[in-house]
Design an enzyme around this catalytic site. Structure first.
Site, PDB file in Angstrom:
ATOM      1  N   ARG A  59      33.739  25.539 -21.734  1.00 57.97           N
ATOM      2  CA  ARG A  59      34.746  26.409 -21.561  1.00 57.97           C
ATOM      3  C   ARG A  59      34.275  27.673 -22.322  1.00 57.97           C
ATOM      4  O   ARG A  59      34.692  28.912 -21.827  1.00 57.97           O
ATOM      5  CB  ARG A  59      36.078  25.857 -22.538  1.00 57.97           C
ATOM      6  CG  ARG A  59      37.099  26.892 -22.045  1.00 57.97           C
ATOM      7  CD  ARG A  59      38.664  26.361 -23.032  1.00 57.97           C
ATOM      8  NE  ARG A  59      38.424  26.783 -24.286  1.00 57.97           N
ATOM      9  CZ  ARG A  59      38.384  26.247 -25.623  1.00 57.97           C
ATOM     10  NH1 ARG A  59      38.436  24.604 -25.411  1.00 57.97           N
ATOM     11  NH2 ARG A  59      38.159  26.539 -26.625  1.00 57.97           N
ATOM     12  N   ASP A 184      41.909  45.522  -8.458  1.00 58.42           N
ATOM     13  CA  ASP A 184      41.893  44.230  -7.801  1.00 58.42           C
ATOM     14  C   ASP A 184      41.121  44.701  -6.597  1.00 58.42           C
ATOM     15  O   ASP A 184      41.506  45.382  -5.674  1.00 58.42           O
ATOM     16  CB  ASP A 184      43.140  43.707  -7.473  1.00 58.42           C
ATOM     17  CG  ASP A 184      43.004  42.318  -6.524  1.00 58.42           C
ATOM     18  OD1 ASP A 184      41.894  42.161  -6.097  1.00 58.42           O
ATOM     19  OD2 ASP A 184      43.709  41.530  -6.973  1.00 58.42           O
ATOM     20  N   LYS A 209      38.371  34.337  -2.049  1.00 57.12           N
ATOM     21  CA  LYS A 209      38.610  35.147  -0.487  1.00 57.12           C
ATOM     22  C   LYS A 209      37.065  35.731  -0.350  1.00 57.12           C
ATOM     23  O   LYS A 209      36.423  34.437  -0.075  1.00 57.12           O
ATOM     24  CB  LYS A 209      39.364  36.444  -0.684  1.00 57.12           C
ATOM     25  CG  LYS A 209      40.979  35.975  -1.603  1.00 57.12           C
ATOM     26  CD  LYS A 209      41.769  35.017  -0.631  1.00 57.12           C
ATOM     27  CE  LYS A 209      42.979  34.809  -1.237  1.00 57.12           C
ATOM     28  NZ  LYS A 209      43.316  34.408  -2.361  1.00 57.12           N
TER      29      LYS A 209
HETATM   30  N1  LCS Z   1      44.688  39.361  -5.672  1.00 60.88           N
HETATM   31  C1  LCS Z   1      44.631  39.274  -4.421  1.00 60.88           C
HETATM   32  C2  LCS Z   1      44.534  41.027  -3.780  1.00 60.88           C
HETATM   33  C3  LCS Z   1      44.971  38.339  -3.684  1.00 60.88           C
HETATM   34  O1  LCS Z   1      45.041  38.387  -2.340  1.00 60.88           O
HETATM   35  C4  LCS Z   1      45.214  37.141  -4.253  1.00 60.88           C
HETATM   36  C5  LCS Z   1      45.686  35.861  -3.602  1.00 60.88           C
HETATM   37  C6  LCS Z   1      45.012  36.982  -5.669  1.00 60.88           C
HETATM   38  C7  LCS Z   1      44.716  38.169  -6.178  1.00 60.88           C
HETATM   39  C8  LCS Z   1      45.201  35.634  -6.285  1.00 60.88           C
HETATM   40  O2  LCS Z   1      44.024  34.942  -6.224  1.00 60.88           O
HETATM   41  P1  LCS Z   1      44.115  33.265  -6.481  1.00 60.88           P
HETATM   42  O3  LCS Z   1      44.691  33.005  -7.539  1.00 60.88           O
HETATM   43  O4  LCS Z   1      44.934  32.757  -5.286  1.00 60.88           O
HETATM   44  O5  LCS Z   1      42.779  32.962  -6.426  1.00 60.88           O
HETATM   45  N2  LCS Z   1      45.997  36.043  -2.183  1.00 60.88           N
HETATM   46  C9  LCS Z   1      46.498  35.139  -1.340  1.00 60.88           C
HETATM   47  C10 LCS Z   1      47.004  35.732  -0.274  1.00 60.88           C
HETATM   48  O6  LCS Z   1      47.092  36.685   0.191  1.00 60.88           O
HETATM   49  N3  LCS Z   1      47.192  34.533   0.568  1.00 60.88           N
HETATM   50  O7  LCS Z   1      47.172  33.191  -0.021  1.00 60.88           O
HETATM   51  C11 LCS Z   1      46.714  33.508  -1.565  1.00 60.88           C
END
Ligand code: LCS
Length: 405
Positions: A59, A184, A209
């Site tokens: 962790r 972000d 992503k």
């Molecule tokens: N930031 C952005 C720009 C995102 O598009 C997402 C998830 C996150 C943070 C959060 O990330 P995660 O915790 O899912 O790894 N976006 C998604 C979307 O547009 N469709 O499904 C998930």
């Protein structure tokens, strides 16, 4: 020249973060262990005191995770990175690290739905208010800043409207007001945009992503511009515990090797598809950073190395027509998430941004008819043919409805 010393991004993607390991593997091994043996009681005590460098417990630090973190820190030109269990875990760690009760946040309206919801629910419980703004308008950002503003948080391009914020301008404003600028960078990846080079303090990603790129991992990362920010957030992450595991870190690190190649292909195909959509008689509007019709096209040209793989559009028939297209694609897949090798299509108002509520969606420009496309790396003609066909079926359904009425 050491492999890691190249300044060229495509070389960096292949070699970043890779160290020397027992037996000389070219790929970092997966240290799938929760804990590490100490040489002696004194050694264990010295590690805990910070008098010696080493591994204690996964962790806190793990070599496979560290290799991936070093790769991303290198690509973003940051000090160091922290691997997290998801993008949301990364965003939550940033907020809880940097904010105190009574602080204020300025956040762009164009953000992933759960990011806005996190600020409006969990973070709000600790007496921290957020003002949401169109961050592409610097005056709106400026007017929202208060005495107690501690973070200006933006997503650029924003999900799913693709609204673009001038990172350099907002970073200057943040620093004039003693606030941190957090970006972000999920939609662009460090291959196409590097916010720390433009003045941001912290960058977050959903590694789920483009950085991983293969739709088989949920993970996140925080990249800090300096040691002080990194140390603060590392302590918080260790306490909150939202860390990435070694196997997922290995997969993300593997995905990064082809990041530059993939982003080039995503961008090239998305440009063609955006132009196809813009010229299609059934399409009301298209948002893509590589189109001159994008309201912040000049900012995109200034801060992007290419236009990326995300497109939003609305059909003339609004929600019904959009739904007909989503239900009739055969090659593009109807699923949320983005940034993988496969093309995905989804409906933000009823899916990814549903939790924000109608009012906030409307304020952010997320219309009920908006359809989002994450362009994969398949042959672009297969994607265009599929969309063309689905658009044709959608228009036939509409004319059928008219003839019945
Ligand atoms: N930031 C952005 C720009 C995102 O598009 C997402 C998830 C996150 C943070 C959060 O990330 P995660 O915790 O899912 O790894 N976006 C998604 C979307 O547009 N469709 O499904 C998930």
């Amino acid at each position: 020249m050491l492999l890691q010393n190249s300044k060229n991004l495509d070389s960096k993607c292949v070699h970043a973060g890779i160290g020397e390991y027992q037996y000389g593997p070219v790929v970092p091994p997966i240290y799938q262990t929760s804990t590490f043996k100490f040489e002696s009681a004194e050694h264990g005590a010295a590690l805990f005191k910070g008098e010696e460098e080493g591994y204690i417990y996964s962790r806190m630090k793990n070599p496979t995770v560290e290799a991936m973190e070093n790769a991303i820190a290198d690509l973003e030109n940051g000090y160091k990175a922290l691997g997290c269990g998801s993008g949301m875990a990364a965003i939550h760690t940033v907020f809880t690290s940097l904010l105190n009760a009574g602080d204020h946040v300025v956040c762009s309206k164009a953000v992933y739905g759960p990011t806005a919801t996190l600020l409006k629910t969990v973070i709000k419980k600790f007496n921290i208010e957020t003002t949401f703004v169109h961050a592409s308008d610097i005056n709106e950002v400026n007017n929202a800043i208060k005495e107690n503003t501690k973070i200006i948080y933006i997503e650029t391009p924003g999900n799913p409207t693709l609204e673009i914020t001038d990172i350099e301008d907002v970073a200057k404003l943040a620093h004039q007001n003693n606030a941190f600028m957090v970006v972000d960078n999920t939609f662009m990846s460090p291959a196409l945009q590097r916010p720390l080079e433009l003045g941001a303090d912290v960058v977050v990603h959903s590694l789920t992503k483009f950085l991983n790129g293969h739709a088989d991992v949920v993970a996140g990362v925080i990249v800090s511009k300096d040691k002080a920010l990194y140390t603060t957030m590392r302590k918080t992450l260790n306490q909150i515990g939202g860390v990435i595991d070694p196997f997922n870190a290995f997969l993300v690190h593997r995905g990064i090797k082809t990041l530059s190649l993939r982003m080039e292909k995503h961008s090239k195909s998305a440009q063609k598809i955006a132009e196809f959509l813009e010229n299609h008689p059934q399409v009301k509007w298209v948002r893509y950073p590589g189109l001159k019709s994008h309201p912040q096209y000049d900012t995109a040209q200034k801060q992007h190395h290419d236009a990326g793989g995300m497109i939003s559009f609305e059909l003339k028939g609004g929600l019904e027509a959009g739904r007909a297209v989503m239900n009739n694609v055969k090659f593009c897949q109807l699923a949320v998430s983005l940034g993988g090798v496969e093309t995905l299509i989804q409906h933000p108002a009823s899916m990814t941004h549903h939790s924000m509520g109608k009012e906030a969606r409307e304020a952010a420009g997320i219309t009920n008819g908006l359809v989002r496309l994450s362009v994969g790396i398949e042959n672009v003609n297969d994607i265009i043919d599929d969309l063309n066909n689905a658009l044709k079926i959608a228009s036939e359904l509409k004319s059928l409805e008219k003839s019945i009425a």
